[in-house]
Design a protein around this motif. Sequence first.
Motif, PDB file in Angstrom:
ATOM      1  N   MET A 126       0.996  -1.075  -0.044  1.00 21.38           N
ATOM      2  CA  MET A 126      -0.113  -0.308   0.123  1.00 21.38           C
ATOM      3  C   MET A 126       1.095   1.253  -0.105  1.00 21.38           C
ATOM      4  O   MET A 126       0.625   2.169  -1.054  1.00 21.38           O
ATOM      5  CB  MET A 126      -0.847  -0.500   0.542  1.00 21.38           C
ATOM      6  CG  MET A 126      -2.069   0.655   1.122  1.00 21.38           C
ATOM      7  SD  MET A 126      -3.050   0.536   2.548  1.00 21.38           S
ATOM      8  CE  MET A 126      -4.023  -1.188   1.748  1.00 21.38           C
ATOM      9  N   LYS A 127       2.134   1.044   0.954  1.00 22.83           N
ATOM     10  CA  LYS A 127       2.730   2.116   0.634  1.00 22.83           C
ATOM     11  C   LYS A 127       3.361   2.506  -0.280  1.00 22.83           C
ATOM     12  O   LYS A 127       3.633   3.848  -0.651  1.00 22.83           O
ATOM     13  CB  LYS A 127       3.912   2.288   1.668  1.00 22.83           C
ATOM     14  CG  LYS A 127       5.299   3.110   2.119  1.00 22.83           C
ATOM     15  CD  LYS A 127       4.736   4.100   2.693  1.00 22.83           C
ATOM     16  CE  LYS A 127       5.604   5.290   3.736  1.00 22.83           C
ATOM     17  NZ  LYS A 127       5.033   6.296   4.318  1.00 22.83           N
ATOM     18  N   GLN A 128       3.763   1.880  -1.242  1.00 28.61           N
ATOM     19  CA  GLN A 128       4.372   1.631  -2.736  1.00 28.61           C
ATOM     20  C   GLN A 128       3.439   2.515  -3.399  1.00 28.61           C
ATOM     21  O   GLN A 128       3.583   3.646  -4.239  1.00 28.61           O
ATOM     22  CB  GLN A 128       4.938   0.317  -3.061  1.00 28.61           C
ATOM     23  CG  GLN A 128       5.894   0.037  -2.977  1.00 28.61           C
ATOM     24  CD  GLN A 128       5.491  -1.707  -4.284  1.00 28.61           C
ATOM     25  OE1 GLN A 128       5.443  -2.288  -4.635  1.00 28.61           O
ATOM     26  NE2 GLN A 128       7.201  -2.331  -3.522  1.00 28.61           N
ATOM     27  N   GLY A 129       1.982   2.335  -3.102  1.00 26.68           N
ATOM     28  CA  GLY A 129       0.906   3.371  -4.495  1.00 26.68           C
ATOM     29  C   GLY A 129       1.036   4.455  -3.879  1.00 26.68           C
ATOM     30  O   GLY A 129       0.769   5.236  -4.771  1.00 26.68           O
ATOM     31  N   ALA A 130       1.037   4.702  -2.515  1.00 30.06           N
ATOM     32  CA  ALA A 130       0.523   6.189  -2.291  1.00 30.06           C
ATOM     33  C   ALA A 130       1.741   6.812  -1.609  1.00 30.06           C
ATOM     34  O   ALA A 130       1.779   8.362  -2.205  1.00 30.06           O
ATOM     35  CB  ALA A 130      -0.140   5.243  -0.243  1.00 30.06           C
ATOM     36  N   ASP A 131       2.779   6.558  -1.973  1.00 26.27           N
ATOM     37  CA  ASP A 131       4.244   7.374  -1.441  1.00 26.27           C
ATOM     38  C   ASP A 131       5.467   7.422  -2.282  1.00 26.27           C
ATOM     39  O   ASP A 131       6.064   7.568  -1.336  1.00 26.27           O
ATOM     40  CB  ASP A 131       3.540   8.716  -0.476  1.00 26.27           C
ATOM     41  CG  ASP A 131       3.830   7.972   0.043  1.00 26.27           C
ATOM     42  OD1 ASP A 131       3.986   6.672   0.809  1.00 26.27           O
ATOM     43  OD2 ASP A 131       3.892   8.354   1.672  1.00 26.27           O
ATOM     44  N   LEU A 132       5.454   5.459  -2.545  1.00 32.37           N
ATOM     45  CA  LEU A 132       6.834   4.652  -2.558  1.00 32.37           C
ATOM     46  C   LEU A 132       7.629   4.628  -1.466  1.00 32.37           C
ATOM     47  O   LEU A 132       8.162   3.691  -0.937  1.00 32.37           O
ATOM     48  CB  LEU A 132       7.617   5.639  -3.431  1.00 32.37           C
ATOM     49  CG  LEU A 132       7.045   5.906  -4.800  1.00 32.37           C
ATOM     50  CD1 LEU A 132       8.414   6.519  -5.748  1.00 32.37           C
ATOM     51  CD2 LEU A 132       6.554   4.372  -5.434  1.00 32.37           C
ATOM     52  N   GLN A 133       7.462   5.980  -0.634  1.00 34.17           N
ATOM     53  CA  GLN A 133       8.190   5.700   0.707  1.00 34.17           C
ATOM     54  C   GLN A 133       8.349   7.328   1.123  1.00 34.17           C
ATOM     55  O   GLN A 133       7.708   7.847   0.875  1.00 34.17           O
ATOM     56  CB  GLN A 133       9.809   5.352   0.470  1.00 34.17           C
ATOM     57  CG  GLN A 133      10.298   6.103  -0.750  1.00 34.17           C
ATOM     58  CD  GLN A 133      12.016   7.089  -0.282  1.00 34.17           C
ATOM     59  OE1 GLN A 133      12.069   6.309  -1.938  1.00 34.17           O
ATOM     60  NE2 GLN A 133      12.611   7.455   0.583  1.00 34.17           N
TER      61      GLN A 133
END
Lengths: 394, 394
Positions: free
Chosen positions: B260-267
């Motif tokens: 989910m983090k990848q899709g939301a803002d990468l890191q």
Amino acid sequence: MALKYAKRMDNIRASEIRELLKLTQKPGIISFGGGFPAPELFPVDEMIEISKYVIENHGSKALQYGPTEGYEPLRTAIAKRMEKMQAHVEGKDILVTSGSQQGLDFTAKLFINPGDTIILEKPSYLGAINAFKAYEPNFVDIELEDDGMNMDELEEALRTTENVKFIYIIPDFQNPSGKTWSLEKRKKLVELGNKYDVAIVEDNPYGELRFEGELLPSIKHFDTEGRVIYLGTFSKILCPGFRLGWIAASPEVLNKYVLMKQGADLQSSTISQIEVATYLEKYNIEDHIEKIKETYKRRRDLMINVMKEEFPKEIKYTIPEGGLFTWVTLPEYMNSRDLAVKALEKNVAYVPGGSFYANGGHENDMRLNYSAMEDDKIVEGMKRLAEVIKAEMK
Amino acid sequence: MALKYAKRMDNIRASEIRELLKLTQKPGIISFGGGFPAPELFPVDEMIEISKYVIENHGSKALQYGPTEGYEPLRTAIAKRMEKMQAHVEGKDILVTSGSQQGLDFTAKLFINPGDTIILEKPSYLGAINAFKAYEPNFVDIELEDDGMNMDELEEALRTTENVKFIYIIPDFQNPSGKTWSLEKRKKLVELGNKYDVAIVEDNPYGELRFEGELLPSIKHFDTEGRVIYLGTFSKILCPGFRLGWIAASPEVLNKYVLMKQGADLQSSTISQIEVATYLEKYNIEDHIEKIKETYKRRRDLMINVMKEEFPKEIKYTIPEGGLFTWVTLPEYMNSRDLAVKALEKNVAYVPGGSFYANGGHENDMRLNYSAMEDDKIVEGMKRLAEVIKAEMK
């Protein structure tokens, strides 16, 4: 224990790029995967000065919560810089985001009910496709020609598809294909948006990195009705480590993004925003961008030269006028995922093209990044890749 | 133009807190609204040293992309610090997020299909309710007693409600009520989670800010099956400007959050993560937390003393053992939204309690923050607030 997740999670897979990045941490790997900017060009000395200056001068304010919309002087500076892309906006039209990836996630969240349609380029950016998938859209992907989408195919899709919520495009040196939309097609795109009343999402991380030819006006430039949503980022013109990007949109639309930002993470980093605003004020980012362009152009040329000299003639590739990527199309009997394994055995990495097709079905493309490797490694890696490809030719 | 948004947008409203924050920028306002930590306690001098050190020593790596999961040494340091809350996790169990607000958004995104149920405290954190609403859940809110939820009511809800995906609680010095769960109810909560096979989301931004009484083990401490998801943040123990928080969860669950983090803002920001990790390595955050606690305890006492002396006896309030907030219950014939307007006329701000009820219906509570105002202003502001309340008494 059997926790039950939301249905959307069935669509969410690990990004092939991010997974690949793990492999490419291996010492000795020559990586044309990822989309990393060249770290040796980051303004490290300037950032030492700035990080000291910001905390000394802003003190605890730099460490406190700030407004959801973003740090006012940064919003103003971003709006002013967008003149370069001939997009006329003001600070109030800008929401600062955590990279443009957050703009992608928010856009699908804003528009997409399960089953709604997103029209996008074929191929398109993998990270966008993955972010969108979490909101369960249908994808209609439109053939990407050398100068933009096939516009007849686009209009046909708009005419015949229900619940099209937005058209997503990367107009300049597209990721992954390296292709650029012509002036004519930019105009036509906005006309079609107006005619069929759909939003247009312009993702423009690379536009300023043009090495040759003329800087073209952004899609936002042609926007007469406030339907173009522009996503920008500092990742490629400054550095990605701050995770700062922005959304420029009309007041009605921006207001919705701001509400979304509140729920998602309240705001982007106060201190990073002040640091980037200070950089823009104290240094000349245009000079910095010139340096980036010079290096990337040289690396593009090195990569293209090896392809010209060493690749079999049947193999097609883009010669991008800017940006970070070229796109290679292998003969249809080759599978670029299988080939990637063979390339890795020779310590060379790239991203297989299949994941860039929202609806799948193409397995003979490769995306090659030339920004992140030093010159001699580009030559060496491309020669190895040529060997791997030649061994597979029929 | 009539762009069509997703249905979820019907549920998303501006946070009353963030809107209020805009008003409280007015000079001269004494604000008990917001949940700002005291900025004069931020370790500004240390951060000047650290920001210089990090960029000098990490150079371009601090400005480049990093792993989605977070900066390895920071993940390890976070896991180690969680021992203090008697939660036993390792670095690999941690995802670094952009504040714990992002953990809230991700949690609803991970679990909630439209119409699924979230069980939460009555009242509960407004920012969580708003983040959750974007995923169109039903809320079942359970009476919050002085020592945690009414457990009979909770079990009844679990027994009779379909598609309960998670129970969301803030165990220590809850926002907004200032209440703390007892040891017994913590244990029982995990037992019920196990029995009914639902996830438990423990949001714990304030746990370490206990001024009196004994530090209680986190809910995560009692987790035997990996069903407790722990959300933490540096906002209240260090500073919020970096926007750094974390999720601690079992491997299966954490893996989904990482996607989910990848899709939301990468890191999250590379440089901020290195800076916080460096702070934890070079300075003693426990000493820093002691200073925060000392100040907040003093301010709580100042606030409570005015209430004891000046508020009409009919008015009830929490005496929190830690954290940032107290919660005032006015007589039922009073409306705290109307009262807020009258208080603002006297340059005093607070957040009306109504927005903290997921299903609405309570309009006679006020949330008062005592962390962000200097001592003399607390006394002055509370006296003014007492006047406003007294004028409304029947």
